[in-house]
Design a protein around this motif. Structure first.
Motif, PDB file in Angstrom:
ATOM      1  N   PHE A 270      52.987  28.650  28.263  1.00  0.00           N
ATOM      2  CA  PHE A 270      51.722  28.109  28.483  1.00  0.00           C
ATOM      3  C   PHE A 270      51.542  27.864  30.123  1.00  0.00           C
ATOM      4  CE2 PHE A 270      53.168  26.598  24.408  1.00  0.00           C
ATOM      5  CZ  PHE A 270      51.954  26.694  23.749  1.00  0.00           C
ATOM      6  N   ALA A 271      52.391  27.654  30.873  1.00  0.00           N
ATOM      7  CA  ALA A 271      52.585  27.715  32.542  1.00  0.00           C
ATOM      8  C   ALA A 271      51.750  29.048  32.947  1.00  0.00           C
ATOM      9  CB  ALA A 271      53.965  27.415  33.038  1.00  0.00           C
ATOM     10  N   GLU A 272      52.411  30.291  32.261  1.00  0.00           N
ATOM     11  CA  GLU A 272      51.664  31.525  32.782  1.00  0.00           C
ATOM     12  C   GLU A 272      50.339  31.558  32.479  1.00  0.00           C
ATOM     13  OE1 GLU A 272      52.979  36.203  32.511  1.00  0.00           O
ATOM     14  OE2 GLU A 272      53.926  34.700  31.337  1.00  0.00           O
ATOM     15  N   PHE A 273      49.863  31.073  31.498  1.00  0.00           N
ATOM     16  CA  PHE A 273      48.591  31.130  30.897  1.00  0.00           C
ATOM     17  C   PHE A 273      47.855  30.294  31.867  1.00  0.00           C
ATOM     18  CE2 PHE A 273      45.106  29.883  27.975  1.00  0.00           C
ATOM     19  CZ  PHE A 273      44.554  31.100  27.866  1.00  0.00           C
ATOM     20  N   GLY A 274      48.127  29.308  32.436  1.00  0.00           N
ATOM     21  CA  GLY A 274      47.529  28.206  33.223  1.00  0.00           C
ATOM     22  C   GLY A 274      47.262  28.984  34.608  1.00  0.00           C
TER      23      GLY A 274
ATOM     24  N   ILE B 143      47.882  38.479  36.004  1.00  0.00           N
ATOM     25  CA  ILE B 143      47.060  37.893  36.697  1.00  0.00           C
ATOM     26  C   ILE B 143      46.239  38.633  37.426  1.00  0.00           C
ATOM     27  CG2 ILE B 143      48.821  35.731  37.185  1.00  0.00           C
ATOM     28  CD1 ILE B 143      49.307  36.908  39.889  1.00  0.00           C
ATOM     29  N   VAL B 144      46.521  40.011  37.666  1.00  0.00           N
ATOM     30  CA  VAL B 144      45.733  41.187  38.273  1.00  0.00           C
ATOM     31  C   VAL B 144      44.694  41.269  37.130  1.00  0.00           C
ATOM     32  CG1 VAL B 144      45.663  43.556  38.866  1.00  0.00           C
ATOM     33  CG2 VAL B 144      47.542  42.264  39.557  1.00  0.00           C
ATOM     34  N   GLY B 145      44.851  41.712  35.776  1.00  0.00           N
ATOM     35  CA  GLY B 145      44.024  41.789  34.738  1.00  0.00           C
ATOM     36  C   GLY B 145      43.028  40.438  35.038  1.00  0.00           C
ATOM     37  N   ALA B 146      43.477  39.343  35.029  1.00  0.00           N
ATOM     38  CA  ALA B 146      42.468  37.947  35.090  1.00  0.00           C
ATOM     39  C   ALA B 146      41.601  37.905  36.249  1.00  0.00           C
ATOM     40  CB  ALA B 146      43.662  36.770  35.015  1.00  0.00           C
ATOM     41  N   LEU B 147      42.076  38.458  37.274  1.00  0.00           N
ATOM     42  CA  LEU B 147      41.219  38.441  38.419  1.00  0.00           C
ATOM     43  C   LEU B 147      40.265  39.318  38.406  1.00  0.00           C
ATOM     44  CD1 LEU B 147      40.704  37.660  41.125  1.00  0.00           C
ATOM     45  CD2 LEU B 147      42.151  39.377  41.910  1.00  0.00           C
TER      46      LEU B 147
ATOM     47  N   ILE C 114      47.060  32.462  35.005  1.00  0.00           N
ATOM     48  CA  ILE C 114      46.068  33.453  34.534  1.00  0.00           C
ATOM     49  C   ILE C 114      44.675  32.859  34.595  1.00  0.00           C
ATOM     50  CG2 ILE C 114      45.288  34.801  32.593  1.00  0.00           C
ATOM     51  CD1 ILE C 114      48.563  35.310  31.960  1.00  0.00           C
ATOM     52  N   LEU C 115      44.592  31.860  34.070  1.00  0.00           N
ATOM     53  CA  LEU C 115      43.407  30.987  33.979  1.00  0.00           C
ATOM     54  C   LEU C 115      42.542  30.719  35.239  1.00  0.00           C
ATOM     55  CD1 LEU C 115      43.165  28.686  30.984  1.00  0.00           C
ATOM     56  CD2 LEU C 115      42.194  31.047  31.168  1.00  0.00           C
ATOM     57  N   LEU C 116      43.771  30.104  36.218  1.00  0.00           N
ATOM     58  CA  LEU C 116      43.445  29.971  37.536  1.00  0.00           C
ATOM     59  C   LEU C 116      42.887  31.356  38.469  1.00  0.00           C
ATOM     60  CD1 LEU C 116      43.442  27.890  39.968  1.00  0.00           C
ATOM     61  CD2 LEU C 116      45.830  28.671  40.462  1.00  0.00           C
ATOM     62  N   LEU C 117      43.700  32.349  38.298  1.00  0.00           N
ATOM     63  CA  LEU C 117      43.102  33.394  38.876  1.00  0.00           C
ATOM     64  C   LEU C 117      41.689  34.238  38.321  1.00  0.00           C
ATOM     65  CD1 LEU C 117      44.371  35.257  41.199  1.00  0.00           C
ATOM     66  CD2 LEU C 117      46.005  33.563  40.114  1.00  0.00           C
ATOM     67  N   PHE C 118      41.505  33.606  36.972  1.00  0.00           N
ATOM     68  CA  PHE C 118      40.318  34.177  36.286  1.00  0.00           C
ATOM     69  C   PHE C 118      39.235  33.377  36.934  1.00  0.00           C
ATOM     70  CE2 PHE C 118      37.430  33.270  32.841  1.00  0.00           C
ATOM     71  CZ  PHE C 118      36.847  34.584  32.721  1.00  0.00           C
ATOM     72  N   SER C 119      39.311  32.065  37.099  1.00  0.00           N
ATOM     73  CA  SER C 119      38.287  31.279  37.696  1.00  0.00           C
ATOM     74  C   SER C 119      38.039  31.586  39.216  1.00  0.00           C
ATOM     75  CB  SER C 119      38.728  29.701  37.699  1.00  0.00           C
ATOM     76  OG  SER C 119      39.923  29.551  38.407  1.00  0.00           O
ATOM     77  N   ILE C 120      39.005  32.116  39.709  1.00  0.00           N
ATOM     78  CA  ILE C 120      39.109  32.591  41.155  1.00  0.00           C
ATOM     79  C   ILE C 120      38.121  33.751  41.276  1.00  0.00           C
ATOM     80  CG2 ILE C 120      40.303  33.407  43.173  1.00  0.00           C
ATOM     81  CD1 ILE C 120      42.471  32.091  42.558  1.00  0.00           C
ATOM     82  N   GLY C 121      38.378  34.726  40.290  1.00  0.00           N
ATOM     83  CA  GLY C 121      37.515  35.845  40.044  1.00  0.00           C
ATOM     84  C   GLY C 121      36.028  35.532  39.971  1.00  0.00           C
ATOM     85  N   LEU C 122      35.820  34.393  39.057  1.00  0.00           N
ATOM     86  CA  LEU C 122      34.502  34.197  38.693  1.00  0.00           C
ATOM     87  C   LEU C 122      33.683  33.750  39.985  1.00  0.00           C
ATOM     88  CD1 LEU C 122      34.914  31.941  35.573  1.00  0.00           C
ATOM     89  CD2 LEU C 122      33.926  33.979  35.798  1.00  0.00           C
ATOM     90  N   GLU C 123      34.429  32.873  40.898  1.00  0.00           N
ATOM     91  CA  GLU C 123      34.013  32.555  42.359  1.00  0.00           C
ATOM     92  C   GLU C 123      33.608  33.756  43.365  1.00  0.00           C
ATOM     93  OE1 GLU C 123      35.912  29.286  44.023  1.00  0.00           O
ATOM     94  OE2 GLU C 123      36.028  28.045  42.174  1.00  0.00           O
ATOM     95  N   LEU C 124      34.287  34.929  43.132  1.00  0.00           N
ATOM     96  CA  LEU C 124      34.157  36.147  44.015  1.00  0.00           C
ATOM     97  C   LEU C 124      32.967  36.864  43.571  1.00  0.00           C
ATOM     98  CD1 LEU C 124      37.746  36.444  44.638  1.00  0.00           C
ATOM     99  CD2 LEU C 124      36.224  35.704  46.318  1.00  0.00           C
ATOM    100  N   SER C 125      32.740  37.852  44.146  1.00  0.00           N
ATOM    101  CA  SER C 125      32.176  39.166  43.567  1.00  0.00           C
ATOM    102  C   SER C 125      32.630  40.360  44.232  1.00  0.00           C
ATOM    103  CB  SER C 125      30.456  38.796  44.043  1.00  0.00           C
ATOM    104  OG  SER C 125      30.494  38.908  45.381  1.00  0.00           O
TER     105      SER C 125
ATOM    106  N   ILE D 102      42.182  37.426  27.984  1.00  0.00           N
ATOM    107  CA  ILE D 102      43.537  37.884  27.396  1.00  0.00           C
ATOM    108  C   ILE D 102      43.802  39.303  27.295  1.00  0.00           C
ATOM    109  CG2 ILE D 102      44.729  37.703  25.294  1.00  0.00           C
ATOM    110  CD1 ILE D 102      43.748  34.896  25.033  1.00  0.00           C
ATOM    111  N   LEU D 103      42.414  39.975  26.841  1.00  0.00           N
ATOM    112  CA  LEU D 103      42.452  41.437  26.842  1.00  0.00           C
ATOM    113  C   LEU D 103      42.991  42.006  28.273  1.00  0.00           C
ATOM    114  CD1 LEU D 103      39.581  42.474  24.412  1.00  0.00           C
ATOM    115  CD2 LEU D 103      42.169  42.326  23.896  1.00  0.00           C
TER     116      LEU D 103
END
Length: 592
Positions: A76-80, A255-259, A82-93, A241-242
């Motif tokens: 669950f900690a690792e998933f947190g 986390i690379v995939g999440a980003l 991953i979601l953090l890097l995912f949200s960073i990607g959302l703020e980037l382009s 996740i995919l």
């Protein structure tokens, strides 16, 4: 029917403890404007195996208030993260990431190599083997992505610099682990395996980019048609996740995939909705990660080795802060930005623990040495919010020394508040001054402030994206608030906050394009000006003048076309009412 004891399970107990901690920590710490990061770490310290957990055998009922399976929280900690890097990607382009390439691969690589090399030299000098010193140096040179990006805003100069360095560190994690494996006494050459991973990683990332570009828009469009938040959430989690599994399958960090997933969704018109839906899950999962950090601290061991632990922690923090600050100054950052960023990035990272584990498995360092530096890392992570606060204070003091404070003139009349004093902010201030309208321009760049004051503008320092800064500057009594910054996420956040606090306040905002303008209207903007629209209207006006059309019909047709586009944008934003601005205000705004 089974008894109540059959309903109890360690997993359920741990879940209840975590949810209870989140329910208490977040509102209590937010009430006193303290980051909940500290609260989660303290909860982990309290309910972990080195806190109340050590007394469970003597007091069995404590099992209901402690974490009984600490290792079970790692996923669950690792998933947190991953979601953090995912949200960073959302703020980037992709455009913004390309613009940051010099910072990511220039500043990021330089910072990691210089700090890692310095720590390697120090550790080797005190008796550590060279291979072990290199492993420890690289591990301690890493900074916490989870905490730093939770504390700072990536739209500020400090946040952009920290994001660039953290992105490079996340990319460099895989080569570091391969390097440690190659340095192991029992290992052969790891170059072939590293090249294999890099080649397949490149193929997977390219596949994700191509597939995402064509598959994500129709996927989220279908989810939007159903008007079901649950389906939107499911689609978002499926994508992240995919993508994470795909990069993990070829040896890269998930986390690379999440980003990459976040970057792909950021290119669609649904990124704001996805970011809003994913936020609560990111916060909870990140809280689990922070609880695991707190659980790893054994206060008894800390007390027994207090002197050496404190010396090691101070040396690492001071060295990283000084080197990072100097690197930023060399690359042209302001003194305040360099100071705050250096202190913010000075503590070790959650990935430090991963590298320490890899170094121990490769027999480069002894288990006792790894445990010592794990405690140093946990302690550094615990005080990261305090370091961030101290860095902010010191950065402001340094900036205050560079830019002397000047009182803002106030003639008692309602003034217009200009947020952002770049190229457009200057022009708006000129137009307001030309028509005798009082104004106050604010910006977080002290260089712009100093230059503006030297040229006679009424400008002050303010980080508009943080807290109630605009409220303290009198936004509630302002004639209007004009947002000119080119940071879409921050602009929408400020518009939403101002509209909730002041329903009748005229809020005028610069927009990148029609889609951004629609988002600003949804957030509550009175008037949003897309740059692409205004440039096309100016070109049309010039063309009509040059072809001999009279100025009167040109002005009328320009205003008509502008109103037509504005109505279309508002319809796209789901709004039916026109902006509530007086015609005089609107005409002056259009001129500005």
């Amino acid at each position: 029917m089974s008894g109540s004891s059959d309903l109890y399970s360690p997993v359920m107990s741990d879940a209840l403890v975590i949810l209870g901690a989140a329910g208490i920590v977040i509102p209590v710490f937010n009430r006193y404007r303290i980051t909940p990061v500290i609260g989660f770490i303290l909860v982990g310290l309290l309910v972990g195996p080195f806190g109340l957990g050590r007394h469970v055998f003597d007091v069995p009922w404590l099992a209901y208030f402690t974490i009984t399976d600490p290792d079970g929280l790692d996923l669950f900690a690792e998933f947190g993260i991953i979601l953090l890097l995912f949200s960073i990607g959302l703020e980037l382009s992709f455009a913004r990431l390309w613009d940051m390439r010099r910072m990511v691969f220039g500043l990021g690589s330089l910072e990691l190599l210089v700090i890692g090399g310095s720590l390697t030299f120090i550790l080797a000098a005190i008796g550590q083997s060279f291979a072990g010193a290199m492993a420890l140096g690289l591990a301690l040179a890493l900074s916490s992505t989870a905490l730093v990006l939770k504390i700072t805003e990536t739209t500020t100069p400090v946040g952009r610099a920290a994001l660039a360095m953290l992105l490079f560190e996340d990319i460099a994690l895989v080569p570091i682990i391969f390097l440690l494996g190659a340095l192991a006494p029992h290992a052969g050459s790891g170059v072939g395996e590293l090249l294999h991973t890099l080649i397949w990683g490149t193929v997977v990332i390219a596949t994700l980019l191509i597939a995402g570009r064509y598959l994500l828009p129709p996927l989220f469009a279908q989810a939007a048609r159903t008007k079901s938040p649950e389906l939107f959430l499911a689609a978002s989690l499926l994508v992240v996740i995919l993508a994470s599994l795909a990069t993990a399958a070829v040896g890269l960090s998930p986390i690379v995939g999440a980003l990459v997933a976040g970057l792909l969704i950021a290119e669609t018109e649904y990124h704001a909705e996805v970011e809003q839906i994913i936020e609560p899950f990111k916060g909870l999962a990140l809280g689990v990660f922070l609880i695991t950090i707190g659980m790893s601290i054994d206060l008894a061991v800390v007390w027994e080795n207090l002197g050496s632990i404190l010396i090691a922690t101070v040396v690492v923090i001071v060295l990283k802060a000084v080197v990072t600050g100097l690197m930023l100054r060399i690359m042209g950052a302001r003194r305040g930005t360099a100071t705050e960023t250096g202190i913010l990035m000075s503590s070790p990272s959650e990935t430090t623990l991963i590298v320490l584990t890899a170094a121990t498995s490769a027999q480069l360092i002894q288990p006792g040495t790894a445990q010592f530096w794990q405690i140093v890392t946990a302690l550094g992570l615990t005080i990261t919010p305090l370091l961030a606060l101290g860095g902010k204070i010191m950065g402001k003091r340094v900036d205050a020394g560079d830019v002397p404070h000047q009182p803002v003139e106030d003639d008692g009349k309602p003034r217009t508040l200009i947020v952002g004093f770049g190229r457009i902010g200057h022009l708006v201030a000129d137009m307001l001054a030309h028509h005798g309208r009082p104004y106050l321009a604010v910006d977080s760049d002290t260089d712009l402030i100093a230059e503006g004051r030297r040229r006679g503008y009424n400008v002050a320092f303010c980080d508009a994206g943080r807290g109630d800064a605009l409220l303290r500057l009198g936004a509630g009594e302002a004639a209007a608030v004009i947002l000119t910054m080119d940071v879409p996420v921050t602009a929408q956040r400020i518009v939403r906050k101002l509209r909730l606090q002041f329903p009748d306040l005229p809020i005028l905002a610069r927009a990148r394009d029609a889609d951004h303008a629609a988002q600003l209207y949804r957030a509550g903007a009175s008037y949003a000006v897309p740059e692409t629209l205004e440039s096309s209207l100016q070109l049309s006006e010039a063309a009509l003048v040059e072809t001999g059309v009279a100025m009167g019909p040109i002005i009328a047709s320009i205003h008509e076309k502008r109103d037509e586009f504005r109505e279309m944008i508002m319809e796209r934003g789901g709004l039916s009412e026109k902006p509530s601005l007086k015609s005089g205000q609107l005409r002056e705004t259009e001129k500005a």
